[in-house]
Design an enzyme around this catalytic site. Structure first.
Site, short mmCIF file in Angstrom:
data_model
loop_
_atom_site.label_atom_id
_atom_site.label_comp_id
_atom_site.label_asym_id
_atom_site.label_seq_id
_atom_site.Cartn_x
_atom_site.Cartn_y
_atom_site.Cartn_z
N GLU B 29 66.59 34.74 37.94
CA GLU B 29 66.64 34.98 39.38
C GLU B 29 66.36 36.45 39.67
O GLU B 29 67.04 37.34 39.13
CB GLU B 29 68.03 34.60 39.90
CG GLU B 29 68.35 33.12 39.72
CD GLU B 29 69.84 32.81 39.69
OE1 GLU B 29 70.64 33.68 40.05
OE2 GLU B 29 70.19 31.69 39.27
N SER B 59 69.21 28.35 40.10
CA SER B 59 69.34 27.08 39.38
C SER B 59 69.59 27.41 37.92
O SER B 59 68.68 27.34 37.09
CB SER B 59 68.04 26.26 39.51
OG SER B 59 67.72 25.95 40.84
N GLU B 60 70.81 27.75 37.60
CA GLU B 60 71.06 28.24 36.24
C GLU B 60 70.80 27.18 35.17
O GLU B 60 70.36 27.50 34.07
CB GLU B 60 72.50 28.77 36.11
CG GLU B 60 72.69 30.19 36.63
CD GLU B 60 72.84 30.28 38.13
OE1 GLU B 60 72.98 29.22 38.79
OE2 GLU B 60 72.82 31.40 38.68
N PHE B 83 74.97 37.08 36.40
CA PHE B 83 76.34 37.47 36.06
C PHE B 83 76.84 36.48 35.01
O PHE B 83 76.65 35.26 35.16
CB PHE B 83 77.27 37.39 37.28
CG PHE B 83 77.09 38.51 38.28
CD1 PHE B 83 77.97 39.59 38.30
CD2 PHE B 83 76.05 38.47 39.21
CE1 PHE B 83 77.82 40.62 39.23
CE2 PHE B 83 75.90 39.50 40.14
CZ PHE B 83 76.77 40.57 40.15
N ASP B 85 79.60 35.32 34.53
CA ASP B 85 80.50 34.32 35.14
C ASP B 85 79.73 33.02 35.43
O ASP B 85 80.30 31.94 35.42
CB ASP B 85 81.07 34.85 36.45
CG ASP B 85 81.61 36.27 36.32
OD1 ASP B 85 82.83 36.42 36.31
OD2 ASP B 85 80.79 37.20 36.18
N HIS B 129 82.90 37.76 39.37
CA HIS B 129 81.72 38.53 38.99
C HIS B 129 82.08 39.66 38.04
O HIS B 129 81.39 40.68 38.00
CB HIS B 129 81.01 39.10 40.23
CG HIS B 129 80.39 38.07 41.11
ND1 HIS B 129 81.11 37.24 41.92
CD2 HIS B 129 79.08 37.72 41.28
CE1 HIS B 129 80.29 36.44 42.58
NE2 HIS B 129 79.06 36.69 42.21
#
Lengths: 359, 324
Positions: B29, B59-60, B83, B85, B129
């Site tokens: 991203e 869209s990980e 991140f 997280d 985060h």
């Protein structure tokens, strides 16, 4: 601009607009342009072999020789066969835990597949993966994935790689109706369209998520086809119990992907004859629904069509006998194989062949 | 030799590898034209173009699935999860698919890929985060886990990760992005699984990772003024884990302190402590001490976050405790 596949196939396959699912949809119009006879015989042979293989696997399960779980595609053979026959040798298959048929459809031998189900040394992955993870990279069978939805995103990656490397492989990704409600389905479709990837997504809608009707947990009647428009794709519905129809739509969608026309999403309407997995007799399904779909069994139906087309029954009988012999030989070979050497526990975690995490 | 920031070192490392090998691609991203939210990929898009530097949607799963499918068919992708997280929304692809596929297929599938991710606290971003999740990755067989502490190591370890035939999770510590260090000219390639001894001292061994390394070094300075000389080991990678360097140092000092950003339970320091306790118990002259974040989510306010994360004072106190 490419001609919509549905238009191309209008005279050939049972594409139709989205309607609420019937208990047993009317059989699709037989193709106007039937595949060549050699292809039809190949489709028949593939389906018969899949059926015989899985019935034997079930018998071996009852004898305690196939361990763990496995998920049979009995009744759904026309999808794996139609797409398998339309794929080129270098193309990539991504399948689910219900992936025996898709593996055989790429030309993987029965014996190592049966041995994998039985947890033997001669198994396709030496017993490291089992029924739910059948993989044979040499055959373009890039894996069977057992967490619902994940492999749609992975198929994208293979298609992206093909595009970036400037080669011509197409990725074909099979999944069940249940997968259309997980996030990865939507992430994968969006990215495939944005990147115009050579990938074909094939939803095998067998009407039952696991033990629950897909219609009762899905916002739309056709879980894949009705979502296509959200990603700028055509809705493509096909009779998944008609090998000529699946072959036709597979050829068109794969051909379009190979020509740079981007991804497709196909929904093949079909039915699993048994339960979700080995532990499941499937008794939750209405008997009349089961009977209606057994009446649309893709294999006898296709056999009759071939006879009607003038193919000599002796040819079909020969295919059937050959299949039975092949399954006998495969299960004998698998049973004769020893269990995997326990040294394999620590093999192939890493590329160096081992499992060491320290120095 | 040039002084550069940790964030610029990321771009330099990526550029070094993409220039060397046309199969190396970058996706994530905002990694392209925008140069990354942490500005760690500035210039890469301009040099290599939109084919090899691919901006993705949020869209990980799709990002990591694309990286995996590409890796298994001949490319060497570098994927960014902005991140760390956010690994929680794509952990299936990491832990179930990427980590296990080579094993399950008995070696048929190779996955030479790198997942870079901004990791750790100290930047007041709050609990979603700021996590240090390198211990999540360490718990999954099949993943290599790297976390550099200096700009030079960013380049060298990133190159090693890209060239490694196995999947590597590459944790970039967010609080280090603005820090500077000398980076030699020319190609830099390190070896995964080799710790670096950043300071030598006879009295105790302090083992740290990433942002905790400069903090441990600051604690060592303070202890030196009090007459206590500590060795500071920068692990640099958790998998492979350089047990040899830690164990030989402990054999010399007799005392072990680990400093980790992870919350207390099952942080990587627990694994290091258990290995030393099991294999080197009789080298120890005092208790092993773990300095960690307490077992709480990280708070946002600077005063609270500083109180939660291991501080120089707590490291000094930890060393003192191990010496008692």
């Amino acid at each position: 601009m490419t001609t919509p596949l549905a238009q191309q196939l209008a005279q050939q396959t049972a594409t139709r607009p989205a309607t609420p699912p019937a208990a047993a949809p009317a059989p699709g119009t037989p193709p106007v342009q039937a595949p060549p006879e050699a292809v039809r015989l190949r489709l028949y042979q593939m389906m018969v072999e899949m059926r015989d293989f899985e019935k034997r696997a079930y018998d071996l399960f009852l004898q305690g020789l196939v361990k763990g779980t496995s998920h049979l595609g009995l009744g759904q053979e026309a999808v794996a066969a139609g797409f398998g026959a339309a794929m080129h040798p270098g193309d990539y298959t991504f399948a689910t835990y219900r992936g025996h048929n898709h593996t055989l459809a790429r030309g993987v031998q029965m014996a190592p597949v049966m041995a994998e189900l039985m947890g033997r040394q001669s198994g396709l992955m030496a017993g490291k993966g089992g029924s739910m993870h059948l993989t044979s990279v040499a055959h373009g069978m890039m894996g069977s994935y057992a967490i619902v939805g994940a492999h749609l995103t992975i198929a994208n990656g293979a298609a992206w790689s093909s595009k970036l490397r400037g080669t011509s492989e197409v990725a074909v990704c099979f999944f069940g109706d249940g997968a259309t409600n997980i996030g990865a389905f939507h992430e994968a479709l969006n990215l495939a369209v944005v990147w115009q990837l050579p990938v074909v997504f094939v939803c095998e809608n067998n009407r039952w998520m696991e033990y629950t009707p897909i219609s009762s947990v899905t916002a739309v009647a056709h879980p894949a086809a009705d979502r296509a428009a959200a990603y700028g794709l055509e809705p493509l519905l096909v009779d998944g119990n008609d090998a000529d129809a699946t072959y036709a739509i597979a050829s068109a969608a794969i051909g379009r992907a190979r020509a740079g026309g981007g991804p497709s999403l196909v929904e093949a309407e079909t039915y699993r004859h048994g339960g979700h997995s080995r532990a499941d007799p499937g008794k939750y399904r209405p008997e009349e629904e089961v009977q209606a779909w057994l009446g649309r069994d893709p294999i006898p139906r296709y056999r009759q069509r071939l006879l009607d087309a003038g193919i000599d029954e002796a040819v079909l009988v020969s295919i059937e006998e050959q299949s039975r012999r092949a399954v006998d030989a495969a299960s004998s070979a698998a049973e004769a194989s020893p269990p995997p050497d326990v040294s394999l526990v620590g093999a192939n975690v890493w590329a160096d062949g081992g499992a060491s995490w320290r120095r | 030799m040039a002084e550069m920031t940790y964030r610029d070192a990321v771009a330099r490392g990526i550029t070094q590898e993409m220039a060397r090998d046309p199969n190396v691609v970058l996706l994530g991203e905002d990694v392209g034209a925008a140069g990354g939210v942490f500005k760690a990929t500035v210039g890469v898009f301009d040099q290599f173009g939109p084919e090899r530097v691919a901006d993705t949607p949020i869209s990980e799963q799709a990002i990591l699935g694309a990286a995996m499918g590409a890796a298994m068919t001949g490319l060497r992708p570098i994927a960014e999860i902005m991140f760390s997280d956010f690994f929680a929304v794509c952990w299936d692809i990491v832990a179930n698919e990427i980590a296990k596929t080579r094993y399950m297929t008995n070696g048929q599938v190779a996955l030479p890929l790198v997942i870079r991710s901004g990791n750790g606290g100290g930047v007041r971003f709050g609990a979603q985060h700021s996590q240090s999740v390198e211990n999540w990755a360490m718990a999954i067989p099949g993943l290599k886990v790297v976390a550099p502490s200096t700009p030079r190591d960013v380049v060298g370890l990133l190159a090693a990760a890209v060239r490694d035939p196995d999947p590597v999770l590459f944790f970039e510590q967010k609080s280090l992005y603005a820090t500077k260090g000398d980076v030699p000219d020319g190609e830099i390639v390190d070896e995964l699984g080799k710790a670096a001894v950043r300071r030598h001292g006879k009295d105790a061994t302090v083992v740290a990772l990433a942002a905790m390394v400069p903090r441990a070094l600051a604690a060592a300075e303070e202890l030196a003024t009090q007459g206590v000389e500590v060795t500071v080991i920068d692990l640099r990678s958790l998998v492979p884990l350089d047990v040899t360097t830690v164990a030989s140092s402990v054999a010399a000092t007799g005392h072990l302190v680990t400093v980790e950003e992870n919350p207390r339970l099952c942080g990587w320091g627990a694994e290091v402590a258990s290995i030393i306790a099991e294999e080197n118990l009789f080298d120890l002259d005092g208790p092993i001490v773990r300095v960690t974040t307490p077992h709480v989510p990280l708070p946002a306010a600077d005063a609270l976050e500083d109180a939660a994360m291991p501080s120089v004072a707590r490291i000094v106190e930890g060393v003192r405790r191990s010496l008692q």
